[in-house]
Design a protein around this motif. Structure first.
Motif, mmCIF file in Angstrom:
data_model
loop_
_atom_site.group_PDB
_atom_site.id
_atom_site.type_symbol
_atom_site.label_atom_id
_atom_site.label_comp_id
_atom_site.label_asym_id
_atom_site.label_seq_id
_atom_site.Cartn_x
_atom_site.Cartn_y
_atom_site.Cartn_z
ATOM 1 N N ASP A 1 -23.028 102.138 -34.148
ATOM 2 C CA ASP A 1 -22.984 100.964 -34.163
ATOM 3 C C ASP A 1 -21.288 101.039 -33.681
ATOM 4 N N HIS A 2 -20.780 102.070 -33.391
ATOM 5 C CA HIS A 2 -19.007 102.147 -34.035
ATOM 6 C C HIS A 2 -19.044 102.125 -32.130
ATOM 7 N N VAL A 3 -20.162 102.281 -31.299
ATOM 8 C CA VAL A 3 -19.307 102.234 -29.912
ATOM 9 C C VAL A 3 -19.127 100.344 -29.529
ATOM 10 N N GLU A 4 -17.844 100.195 -28.581
ATOM 11 C CA GLU A 4 -17.577 98.617 -28.465
ATOM 12 C C GLU A 4 -17.696 98.233 -27.496
ATOM 13 N N SER A 5 -18.014 97.190 -26.421
ATOM 14 C CA SER A 5 -18.371 96.576 -25.407
ATOM 15 C C SER A 5 -17.721 95.484 -24.642
ATOM 16 N N GLY A 6 -17.343 95.434 -23.005
ATOM 17 C CA GLY A 6 -16.965 94.506 -22.563
ATOM 18 C C GLY A 6 -17.064 94.551 -21.488
ATOM 19 N N GLY A 7 -16.580 93.331 -20.939
ATOM 20 C CA GLY A 7 -17.288 93.256 -19.264
ATOM 21 C C GLY A 7 -15.810 92.378 -18.986
ATOM 22 N N PHE A 8 -16.138 93.121 -17.707
ATOM 23 C CA PHE A 8 -14.778 92.092 -16.655
ATOM 24 C C PHE A 8 -15.717 91.239 -15.346
ATOM 25 N N GLY A 9 -14.605 90.739 -14.609
ATOM 26 C CA GLY A 9 -14.670 90.247 -12.778
ATOM 27 C C GLY A 9 -13.623 90.355 -12.709
ATOM 28 N N ALA A 10 -13.156 91.111 -10.617
ATOM 29 C CA ALA A 10 -11.725 90.214 -10.598
ATOM 30 C C ALA A 10 -11.998 90.302 -8.905
ATOM 31 N N PRO A 11 -11.249 89.866 -8.635
ATOM 32 C CA PRO A 11 -11.052 89.641 -7.256
ATOM 33 C C PRO A 11 -10.578 90.461 -6.478
ATOM 34 N N VAL A 12 -10.625 90.939 -5.444
ATOM 35 C CA VAL A 12 -10.476 92.602 -5.282
ATOM 36 C C VAL A 12 -9.504 92.139 -3.589
ATOM 37 N N VAL A 13 -8.897 92.642 -2.759
ATOM 38 C CA VAL A 13 -8.463 93.110 -2.291
ATOM 39 C C VAL A 13 -7.546 94.677 -1.418
ATOM 40 N N LYS A 14 -7.989 95.369 -0.338
ATOM 41 C CA LYS A 14 -7.815 96.503 0.459
ATOM 42 C C LYS A 14 -7.127 96.288 1.640
#
Length: 187
Positions: A28-41
């Motif tokens: 239960d001590h593990v935290e979770s999240g997420g993201f989205g990102a535009p990327v230019v290379k």
């Protein structure tokens, strides 16, 4: 009847005690999240300057491990002048992205990531597509702009293999790259 209630009470108490003492690898001590990102290379294709645009997203485990995916496509015109008439190269790829983040709570921190996947090359339009395999390790410097936004700048190398279009080779499509990303999410 009393003995049945007693047995039930003993089993219920024993089960509750057993759950309280249970240990697991991921608890239960593990935290979770997420993201989205535009990327230019910014990179090279056929030795010419090239810009790839796309995006990535990931599930973040305990502020340290990222498991996600990304996809990128060539946005500027690149031509193979070894052929007459010179065909326009179209190139895109994507796949699984894995990353490890160091000191994510610091304003400036680092991450190491790699994409493993596939893509396609088309010479001329419309035309058949040549399937390729891509591996792209990268090192990033990440800045925590707000609690829900990160800026990442990184560099790495894109290895492309299984190029079968003559006169294109694996080395024509493989190159160093610099990337910029703006990540939005719960970190």
């Amino acid at each position: 009847m009393r003995w049945a209630i007693g047995v039930f009470a003993v089993l219920a108490v024993g089960t509750a005690v057993g759950r309280a003492q249970e240990r697991t690898l991921v608890g239960d001590h593990v935290e979770s999240g997420g993201f989205g990102a535009p990327v230019v290379k910014f990179t090279e294709v056929l030795g010419d300057f090239a810009v790839l645009a796309g995006g990535r997203g990931a599930w973040i485990i305990d502020h340290t491990i990222m498991i996600g995916g990304g996809g990128y496509g060539l946005v500027n015109d690149v031509y193979d002048f070894r052929l007459v008439p010179a065909p326009r190269i179209q190139f895109g790829y994507g796949g699984l992205e894995l990353a490890v983040v160091a000191a994510s709570n610091s304003v400036v921190h680092f991450s190491v990531m790699s994409l493993v996947g596939g893509g396609g090359i088309t010479m001329g339009a419309p035309g058949p597509t040549d399937a390729v395999f891509v591996v792209e390790p990268q090192l990033n410097v990440v800045v925590n702009v707000t609690p829900y936004m990160r800026f990442a700048a990184g560099g790495g190398y894109r290895w492309v293999t299984d190029v079968d279009w003559y006169p294109l080779t694996d080395s024509d499509m493989s190159a160093w790259q610099i990337s910029l990303a703006l990540k939005f999410g719960r970190f």
